[in-house]
Design a protein around this motif. Sequence first.
Motif, PDB file in Angstrom:
ATOM      1  N   MET A   1       0.840  -1.006   0.006  1.00 24.72           N
ATOM      2  CA  MET A   1      -0.075  -0.156  -0.076  1.00 24.72           C
ATOM      3  C   MET A   1       0.951   1.367  -0.024  1.00 24.72           C
ATOM      4  SD  MET A   1      -1.571  -0.146   3.884  1.00 24.72           S
ATOM      5  CE  MET A   1      -2.383   1.374   3.663  1.00 24.72           C
ATOM      6  N   LYS A   2       0.183   2.600  -0.122  1.00 20.04           N
ATOM      7  CA  LYS A   2       0.915   3.678  -0.550  1.00 20.04           C
ATOM      8  C   LYS A   2       0.297   4.747   0.484  1.00 20.04           C
ATOM      9  CE  LYS A   2       2.309   4.961  -4.444  1.00 20.04           C
ATOM     10  NZ  LYS A   2       2.513   5.508  -5.811  1.00 20.04           N
ATOM     11  N   VAL A   3       1.301   5.144   1.467  1.00 20.97           N
ATOM     12  CA  VAL A   3       0.967   6.139   2.559  1.00 20.97           C
ATOM     13  C   VAL A   3       1.832   7.299   2.313  1.00 20.97           C
ATOM     14  CG1 VAL A   3       0.682   6.402   5.063  1.00 20.97           C
ATOM     15  CG2 VAL A   3      -0.012   4.336   3.943  1.00 20.97           C
ATOM     16  N   MET A   4       0.805   8.587   2.455  1.00 18.81           N
ATOM     17  CA  MET A   4       1.678   9.923   2.617  1.00 18.81           C
ATOM     18  C   MET A   4       1.664  10.266   4.010  1.00 18.81           C
ATOM     19  SD  MET A   4       1.136  13.279   0.288  1.00 18.81           S
ATOM     20  CE  MET A   4      -0.446  13.626   0.787  1.00 18.81           C
ATOM     21  N   PHE A   5       2.773  10.846   4.460  1.00 17.01           N
ATOM     22  CA  PHE A   5       2.860  11.634   5.719  1.00 17.01           C
ATOM     23  C   PHE A   5       3.202  13.086   5.456  1.00 17.01           C
ATOM     24  CE2 PHE A   5       4.644  13.765   9.270  1.00 17.01           C
ATOM     25  CZ  PHE A   5       3.752  13.035  10.393  1.00 17.01           C
ATOM     26  N   LEU A   6       2.332  14.123   6.093  1.00 16.72           N
ATOM     27  CA  LEU A   6       2.595  15.608   5.851  1.00 16.72           C
ATOM     28  C   LEU A   6       3.188  16.154   6.941  1.00 16.72           C
ATOM     29  CD1 LEU A   6      -0.210  16.662   3.362  1.00 16.72           C
ATOM     30  CD2 LEU A   6       1.966  15.972   2.744  1.00 16.72           C
ATOM     31  N   GLY A   7       4.218  16.894   6.936  1.00 13.11           N
ATOM     32  CA  GLY A   7       4.692  17.692   8.238  1.00 13.11           C
ATOM     33  C   GLY A   7       3.710  18.876   8.767  1.00 13.11           C
ATOM     34  N   ASP A   8       4.254  19.470   9.928  1.00 17.24           N
ATOM     35  CA  ASP A   8       3.698  20.361  10.504  1.00 17.24           C
ATOM     36  C   ASP A   8       2.782  21.153   9.664  1.00 17.24           C
ATOM     37  OD1 ASP A   8       5.276  20.431  13.475  1.00 17.24           O
ATOM     38  OD2 ASP A   8       6.050  19.399  11.786  1.00 17.24           O
ATOM     39  N   ILE A   9       1.645  21.582   9.569  1.00 12.69           N
ATOM     40  CA  ILE A   9       0.782  22.350   9.180  1.00 12.69           C
ATOM     41  C   ILE A   9       0.807  23.583   9.698  1.00 12.69           C
ATOM     42  CG2 ILE A   9      -1.672  22.843   8.027  1.00 12.69           C
ATOM     43  CD1 ILE A   9      -2.037  20.017   8.331  1.00 12.69           C
ATOM     44  N   LEU A  31      -2.729   7.298  -3.545  1.00 11.66           N
ATOM     45  CA  LEU A  31      -2.656   6.960  -1.982  1.00 11.66           C
ATOM     46  C   LEU A  31      -3.789   6.336  -1.454  1.00 11.66           C
ATOM     47  CD1 LEU A  31      -1.324  10.645  -1.197  1.00 11.66           C
ATOM     48  CD2 LEU A  31       0.064   8.691  -1.679  1.00 11.66           C
ATOM     49  N   ASP A  32      -3.329   5.394  -0.455  1.00 11.08           N
ATOM     50  CA  ASP A  32      -4.292   4.738   0.339  1.00 11.08           C
ATOM     51  C   ASP A  32      -4.542   5.355   1.708  1.00 11.08           C
ATOM     52  OD1 ASP A  32      -4.510   2.318  -1.316  1.00 11.08           O
ATOM     53  OD2 ASP A  32      -2.438   2.157  -0.940  1.00 11.08           O
ATOM     54  N   PHE A  33      -3.634   6.135   2.118  1.00 11.65           N
ATOM     55  CA  PHE A  33      -4.044   6.895   3.290  1.00 11.65           C
ATOM     56  C   PHE A  33      -3.134   7.943   3.508  1.00 11.65           C
ATOM     57  CE2 PHE A  33      -4.118   6.610   8.157  1.00 11.65           C
ATOM     58  CZ  PHE A  33      -5.404   6.248   8.335  1.00 11.65           C
ATOM     59  N   ARG A 106     -10.117   2.926   2.881  1.00 10.18           N
ATOM     60  CA  ARG A 106     -11.228   2.912   2.164  1.00 10.18           C
ATOM     61  C   ARG A 106     -11.396   1.490   1.713  1.00 10.18           C
ATOM     62  NH1 ARG A 106     -10.434   8.707  -1.030  1.00 10.18           N
ATOM     63  NH2 ARG A 106     -10.772   9.887   0.805  1.00 10.18           N
ATOM     64  N   ASP A 107     -10.417   0.636   1.433  1.00  8.43           N
ATOM     65  CA  ASP A 107     -10.332  -0.719   1.012  1.00  8.43           C
ATOM     66  C   ASP A 107     -10.359  -1.775   2.209  1.00  8.43           C
ATOM     67  OD1 ASP A 107     -10.430   0.077  -1.642  1.00  8.43           O
ATOM     68  OD2 ASP A 107      -8.275   0.448  -1.829  1.00  8.43           O
ATOM     69  N   GLY A 108     -10.175  -1.421   3.351  1.00 11.31           N
ATOM     70  CA  GLY A 108     -10.272  -1.917   4.098  1.00 11.31           C
ATOM     71  C   GLY A 108      -8.879  -2.608   4.884  1.00 11.31           C
ATOM     72  N   ALA A 109      -8.036  -1.935   4.493  1.00 18.76           N
ATOM     73  CA  ALA A 109      -6.487  -2.068   5.034  1.00 18.76           C
ATOM     74  C   ALA A 109      -6.447  -1.462   6.443  1.00 18.76           C
ATOM     75  CB  ALA A 109      -5.325  -1.669   4.142  1.00 18.76           C
ATOM     76  N   ARG A 110      -5.572  -2.157   7.416  1.00 18.46           N
ATOM     77  CA  ARG A 110      -5.522  -1.802   8.834  1.00 18.46           C
ATOM     78  C   ARG A 110      -4.360  -0.912   8.874  1.00 18.46           C
ATOM     79  NH1 ARG A 110      -8.286  -4.764  12.602  1.00 18.46           N
ATOM     80  NH2 ARG A 110      -6.138  -5.190  13.890  1.00 18.46           N
ATOM     81  N   VAL A 111      -4.563   0.336   9.405  1.00 24.13           N
ATOM     82  CA  VAL A 111      -3.419   1.253   9.673  1.00 24.13           C
ATOM     83  C   VAL A 111      -3.201   1.653  11.111  1.00 24.13           C
ATOM     84  CG1 VAL A 111      -2.169   3.405   9.156  1.00 24.13           C
ATOM     85  CG2 VAL A 111      -3.541   2.105   7.439  1.00 24.13           C
ATOM     86  N   LEU A 112      -2.148   1.257  11.862  1.00 24.42           N
ATOM     87  CA  LEU A 112      -1.661   1.494  13.072  1.00 24.42           C
ATOM     88  C   LEU A 112      -1.047   2.893  13.171  1.00 24.42           C
ATOM     89  CD1 LEU A 112      -2.034   1.085  16.212  1.00 24.42           C
ATOM     90  CD2 LEU A 112       0.174  -0.165  15.872  1.00 24.42           C
ATOM     91  N   VAL A 113      -1.536   3.973  13.687  1.00 22.92           N
ATOM     92  CA  VAL A 113      -0.695   5.141  13.994  1.00 22.92           C
ATOM     93  C   VAL A 113      -0.411   5.530  15.218  1.00 22.92           C
ATOM     94  CG1 VAL A 113      -0.781   7.761  13.455  1.00 22.92           C
ATOM     95  CG2 VAL A 113      -1.969   6.320  11.827  1.00 22.92           C
ATOM     96  N   ILE A 114       0.719   5.658  15.640  1.00 21.28           N
ATOM     97  CA  ILE A 114       1.378   6.029  17.044  1.00 21.28           C
ATOM     98  C   ILE A 114       2.147   7.531  17.002  1.00 21.28           C
ATOM     99  CG2 ILE A 114       2.754   5.467  18.845  1.00 21.28           C
ATOM    100  CD1 ILE A 114       2.710   2.403  17.475  1.00 21.28           C
ATOM    101  N   ASN A 115       1.620   8.437  18.042  1.00 23.00           N
ATOM    102  CA  ASN A 115       2.132   9.677  18.081  1.00 23.00           C
ATOM    103  C   ASN A 115       2.976   9.702  19.269  1.00 23.00           C
ATOM    104  OD1 ASN A 115       0.243  13.073  17.874  1.00 23.00           O
ATOM    105  ND2 ASN A 115       2.448  12.465  17.745  1.00 23.00           N
TER     106      ASN A 115
END
Length: 271
Positions: A1-9, A31-33, A106-115
Amino acid sequence: MKVMFLGDIVGRSGREAVIEEVPRLRAQLGLDFVVANGENATHGFGISPKNCEELFEAGVDVITGGNHTWDRTEILPFIDDEPRLLRPANFPKGTPGRGVGLFETRDGARVLVINVMCRLFMELLDNPFDVLESALPAATPSESGFDFVLVDMHGEATSEKYGIGHYCDGRASLVVGTHTHVPTADAHVLENGTGYQTDAGMCGDYDSVIGMQKEASLGRFLNQLPKPRMQPAEGDATVCGTVVETDPKTGLAAKILPIRVGGRLSRAWPV
Protein backbone atom coordinates in the motif's frame (compact mmCIF):
# COMPACT_ATOMS: atom_id res chain seq x y z
CA MET A 1 0.00 0.00 0.00
CA LYS A 2 0.99 3.65 -0.36
CA VAL A 3 0.83 6.14 2.52
CA MET A 4 1.69 9.84 2.61
CA PHE A 5 2.73 11.69 5.74
CA LEU A 6 2.74 15.50 5.78
CA GLY A 7 4.81 17.57 8.21
CA ASP A 8 3.57 20.29 10.56
CA ILE A 9 0.78 22.37 8.99
CA VAL A 10 1.45 26.01 9.90
CA GLY A 11 -1.29 28.63 9.83
CA ARG A 12 -3.77 29.54 7.13
CA SER A 13 -1.25 29.35 4.31
CA GLY A 14 -0.27 25.80 5.22
CA ARG A 15 -3.88 24.70 5.76
CA GLU A 16 -5.04 26.08 2.43
CA ALA A 17 -2.16 24.43 0.58
CA VAL A 18 -2.87 21.05 2.18
CA ILE A 19 -6.61 21.34 1.54
CA GLU A 20 -5.90 22.16 -2.11
CA GLU A 21 -3.20 19.57 -2.73
CA VAL A 22 -4.34 16.46 -0.82
CA PRO A 23 -7.25 15.53 -3.14
CA ARG A 24 -4.97 15.91 -6.18
CA LEU A 25 -2.13 13.98 -4.58
CA ARG A 26 -4.43 11.16 -3.48
CA ALA A 27 -5.62 10.76 -7.06
CA GLN A 28 -2.29 11.23 -8.86
CA LEU A 29 -0.20 9.09 -6.53
CA GLY A 30 -2.82 6.45 -5.78
CA LEU A 31 -2.57 7.04 -2.05
CA ASP A 32 -4.34 4.67 0.32
CA PHE A 33 -3.96 6.76 3.46
CA VAL A 34 -2.85 10.26 4.47
CA VAL A 35 -1.60 11.42 7.88
CA ALA A 36 -0.60 15.02 8.72
CA ASN A 37 0.76 16.73 11.80
CA GLY A 38 -1.64 19.56 12.64
CA GLU A 39 -0.34 21.03 15.89
CA ASN A 40 0.38 24.45 14.32
CA ALA A 41 -2.58 24.56 11.95
CA THR A 42 -4.67 27.27 13.64
CA HIS A 43 -2.87 30.63 13.67
CA GLY A 44 0.37 28.73 14.20
CA PHE A 45 -0.52 27.47 17.68
CA GLY A 46 -2.67 24.37 18.17
CA ILE A 47 -5.60 23.30 16.03
CA SER A 48 -9.29 24.11 16.26
CA PRO A 49 -12.16 21.65 15.75
CA LYS A 50 -13.21 23.63 12.65
CA ASN A 51 -9.77 23.31 11.07
CA CYS A 52 -9.67 19.60 11.93
CA GLU A 53 -12.93 19.05 10.09
CA GLU A 54 -11.69 21.01 7.06
CA LEU A 55 -8.58 18.83 6.83
CA PHE A 56 -10.57 15.61 7.24
CA GLU A 57 -12.96 16.73 4.51
CA ALA A 58 -10.03 17.41 2.18
CA GLY A 59 -8.81 13.82 2.54
CA VAL A 60 -6.48 13.78 5.54
CA ASP A 61 -7.32 10.56 7.37
CA VAL A 62 -5.53 11.19 10.67
CA ILE A 63 -4.07 14.31 12.32
CA THR A 64 -1.22 13.97 14.81
CA GLY A 65 -0.03 16.49 17.41
CA GLY A 66 2.87 17.63 19.55
CA ASN A 67 3.85 20.19 22.15
CA HIS A 68 1.29 22.74 20.87
CA THR A 69 -1.61 20.29 21.06
CA TRP A 70 -3.26 22.09 23.98
CA ASP A 71 -2.75 25.70 22.83
CA ARG A 72 -6.43 26.05 21.96
CA THR A 73 -8.73 25.16 24.84
CA GLU A 74 -11.67 24.35 22.55
CA ILE A 75 -9.81 21.22 21.44
CA LEU A 76 -10.13 19.62 24.90
CA PRO A 77 -13.73 18.34 24.59
CA PHE A 78 -13.29 17.68 20.86
CA ILE A 79 -10.24 15.42 21.11
CA ASP A 80 -11.99 12.94 23.41
CA ASP A 81 -14.74 12.37 20.84
CA GLU A 82 -12.63 12.44 17.64
CA PRO A 83 -10.45 9.32 17.29
CA ARG A 84 -8.82 10.68 14.11
CA LEU A 85 -7.13 13.47 16.10
CA LEU A 86 -4.16 12.14 18.08
CA ARG A 87 -1.85 13.72 20.66
CA PRO A 88 1.49 12.32 21.87
CA ALA A 89 0.90 9.02 23.62
CA ASN A 90 3.47 9.76 26.30
CA PHE A 91 1.47 12.51 27.97
CA PRO A 92 0.60 11.42 31.54
CA LYS A 93 -2.24 9.03 32.25
CA GLY A 94 -5.55 10.87 32.39
CA THR A 95 -4.67 13.42 29.68
CA PRO A 96 -7.60 13.93 27.28
CA GLY A 97 -7.51 12.17 23.94
CA ARG A 98 -5.37 9.28 22.78
CA GLY A 99 -1.94 8.83 21.24
CA VAL A 100 -2.48 5.55 19.39
CA GLY A 101 -5.19 4.75 16.87
CA LEU A 102 -6.13 1.86 14.61
CA PHE A 103 -7.81 2.92 11.37
CA GLU A 104 -9.13 1.33 8.20
CA THR A 105 -8.54 2.56 4.68
CA ARG A 106 -11.36 2.79 2.18
CA ASP A 107 -10.35 -0.70 1.01
CA GLY A 108 -10.30 -2.18 4.50
CA ALA A 109 -6.54 -2.15 5.14
CA ARG A 110 -5.55 -1.74 8.80
CA VAL A 111 -3.30 1.21 9.68
CA LEU A 112 -1.84 1.68 13.16
CA VAL A 113 -0.75 5.26 13.93
CA ILE A 114 1.40 6.06 16.97
CA ASN A 115 2.20 9.65 18.02
CA VAL A 116 5.01 10.24 20.53
CA MET A 117 6.94 13.29 21.70
CA CYS A 118 10.69 13.24 22.21
CA ARG A 119 12.29 14.53 25.43
CA LEU A 120 15.65 16.12 24.53
CA PHE A 121 15.14 19.93 24.56
CA MET A 122 11.40 19.31 24.96
CA GLU A 123 8.92 18.90 27.80
CA LEU A 124 9.85 15.93 29.97
CA LEU A 125 6.95 13.62 29.27
CA ASP A 126 6.92 9.89 29.90
CA ASN A 127 9.66 7.93 28.15
CA PRO A 128 8.67 7.57 24.47
CA PHE A 129 10.59 4.30 24.19
CA ASP A 130 8.40 2.74 26.91
CA VAL A 131 5.27 3.91 25.11
CA LEU A 132 6.52 2.54 21.80
CA GLU A 133 7.34 -0.81 23.35
CA SER A 134 3.73 -1.09 24.50
CA ALA A 135 2.16 0.18 21.28
CA LEU A 136 4.31 -1.37 18.55
CA PRO A 137 3.63 -4.87 17.21
CA ALA A 138 6.02 -7.55 18.39
CA ALA A 139 6.89 -8.63 14.85
CA THR A 140 6.50 -7.17 11.37
CA PRO A 141 3.26 -5.28 10.68
CA SER A 142 1.84 -8.07 8.51
CA GLU A 143 2.67 -10.81 11.03
CA SER A 144 0.89 -8.72 13.67
CA GLY A 145 -2.29 -8.14 11.68
CA PHE A 146 -1.57 -4.67 10.32
CA ASP A 147 -1.04 -3.42 6.80
CA PHE A 148 0.85 -0.30 7.84
CA VAL A 149 2.36 0.97 11.12
CA LEU A 150 3.27 4.66 11.31
CA VAL A 151 5.15 6.49 14.08
CA ASP A 152 5.18 10.32 14.23
CA MET A 153 8.04 11.30 16.58
CA HIS A 154 7.69 14.98 17.48
CA GLY A 155 11.00 16.36 18.67
CA GLU A 156 14.09 18.53 18.37
CA ALA A 157 17.14 16.27 18.56
CA THR A 158 18.19 14.28 15.51
CA SER A 159 20.06 11.82 17.75
CA GLU A 160 16.91 10.95 19.71
CA LYS A 161 14.92 10.61 16.51
CA TYR A 162 17.47 8.24 14.99
CA GLY A 163 17.42 6.24 18.21
CA ILE A 164 13.65 5.90 17.94
CA GLY A 165 13.96 4.93 14.29
CA HIS A 166 16.37 2.08 15.03
CA TYR A 167 14.29 1.00 18.04
CA CYS A 168 11.24 0.63 15.79
CA ASP A 169 13.12 -0.92 12.86
CA GLY A 170 11.38 -4.02 11.61
CA ARG A 171 8.17 -3.33 13.54
CA ALA A 172 6.99 -0.10 11.85
CA SER A 173 6.42 0.69 8.21
CA LEU A 174 7.38 4.36 8.68
CA VAL A 175 9.05 6.36 11.45
CA VAL A 176 9.02 10.07 10.61
CA GLY A 177 9.91 13.17 12.57
CA THR A 178 8.05 16.45 13.03
CA HIS A 179 8.55 19.70 14.98
CA THR A 180 11.65 21.35 13.43
CA HIS A 181 9.71 22.47 10.33
CA VAL A 182 12.71 21.79 8.07
CA PRO A 183 12.67 18.75 5.73
CA THR A 184 15.71 16.53 6.14
CA ALA A 185 17.41 14.82 3.21
CA ASP A 186 17.77 11.40 4.84
CA ALA A 187 14.68 9.49 3.71
CA HIS A 188 15.77 5.87 3.49
CA VAL A 189 14.86 2.32 4.48
CA LEU A 190 16.56 1.13 7.66
CA GLU A 191 18.32 -2.23 7.92
CA ASN A 192 15.25 -4.22 8.98
CA GLY A 193 12.76 -2.58 6.64
CA THR A 194 11.37 0.53 8.34
CA GLY A 195 11.11 3.70 6.25
CA TYR A 196 12.73 6.61 8.06
CA GLN A 197 13.04 10.40 7.74
CA THR A 198 14.30 12.58 10.60
CA ASP A 199 11.88 15.42 9.82
CA ALA A 200 9.17 15.71 7.21
CA GLY A 201 9.38 19.53 7.19
CA MET A 202 6.37 21.81 7.37
CA CYS A 203 3.42 22.66 5.21
CA GLY A 204 3.76 26.42 5.32
CA ASP A 205 5.45 29.53 3.94
CA TYR A 206 9.24 29.14 3.93
CA ASP A 207 9.77 32.89 3.49
CA SER A 208 9.64 32.99 7.27
CA VAL A 209 11.31 31.79 10.45
CA ILE A 210 10.01 28.20 10.68
CA GLY A 211 6.63 29.38 9.47
CA MET A 212 6.36 32.59 11.48
CA GLN A 213 6.61 36.13 10.12
CA LYS A 214 10.23 37.24 9.96
CA GLU A 215 9.94 40.63 11.65
CA ALA A 216 8.59 39.48 15.03
CA SER A 217 10.92 36.48 15.07
CA LEU A 218 13.98 38.62 14.34
CA GLY A 219 12.88 41.06 17.03
CA ARG A 220 13.02 38.30 19.59
CA PHE A 221 16.53 37.32 18.54
CA LEU A 222 17.77 40.92 18.47
CA ASN A 223 16.02 42.37 21.52
CA GLN A 224 15.04 39.36 23.64
CA LEU A 225 11.51 40.78 23.90
CA PRO A 226 8.56 38.36 23.92
CA LYS A 227 6.28 40.74 22.02
CA PRO A 228 4.77 41.27 19.54
CA ARG A 229 3.20 37.85 19.44
CA MET A 230 4.46 35.78 16.53
CA GLN A 231 2.08 35.33 13.62
CA PRO A 232 2.25 32.73 10.82
CA ALA A 233 3.70 33.88 7.50
CA GLU A 234 1.01 34.06 4.83
CA GLY A 235 2.88 33.66 1.55
CA ASP A 236 2.72 30.67 -0.78
CA ALA A 237 3.18 27.45 1.19
CA THR A 238 5.23 24.40 0.36
CA VAL A 239 3.52 21.09 1.13
CA CYS A 240 6.25 18.87 2.59
CA GLY A 241 6.15 15.24 3.52
CA THR A 242 7.13 11.72 2.62
CA VAL A 243 5.50 8.86 0.73
CA VAL A 244 6.05 5.20 1.59
CA GLU A 245 5.19 2.11 -0.42
CA THR A 246 5.14 -1.18 1.46
CA ASP A 247 5.86 -4.79 0.65
CA PRO A 248 2.46 -6.49 1.08
CA LYS A 249 4.12 -9.64 2.45
CA THR A 250 5.62 -7.83 5.45
CA GLY A 251 3.99 -4.41 5.71
CA LEU A 252 7.49 -2.93 5.81
CA ALA A 253 8.82 -0.21 3.52
CA ALA A 254 9.81 -1.13 -0.02
CA LYS A 255 10.44 2.51 -0.89
CA ILE A 256 10.38 5.92 0.82
CA LEU A 257 10.62 9.20 -1.06
CA PRO A 258 10.16 12.85 -0.04
CA ILE A 259 7.46 15.05 -1.51
CA ARG A 260 7.63 18.85 -1.78
CA VAL A 261 5.05 20.77 -3.80
CA GLY A 262 4.54 24.52 -4.27
CA GLY A 263 6.04 27.52 -2.52
CA ARG A 264 9.74 28.36 -2.38
CA LEU A 265 11.44 25.00 -1.86
CA SER A 266 12.72 22.86 -4.71
CA ARG A 267 10.15 20.39 -5.96
CA ALA A 268 10.45 16.73 -4.96
CA TRP A 269 8.11 14.15 -6.45
CA PRO A 270 7.90 10.54 -5.21
CA VAL A 271 8.55 8.50 -8.36
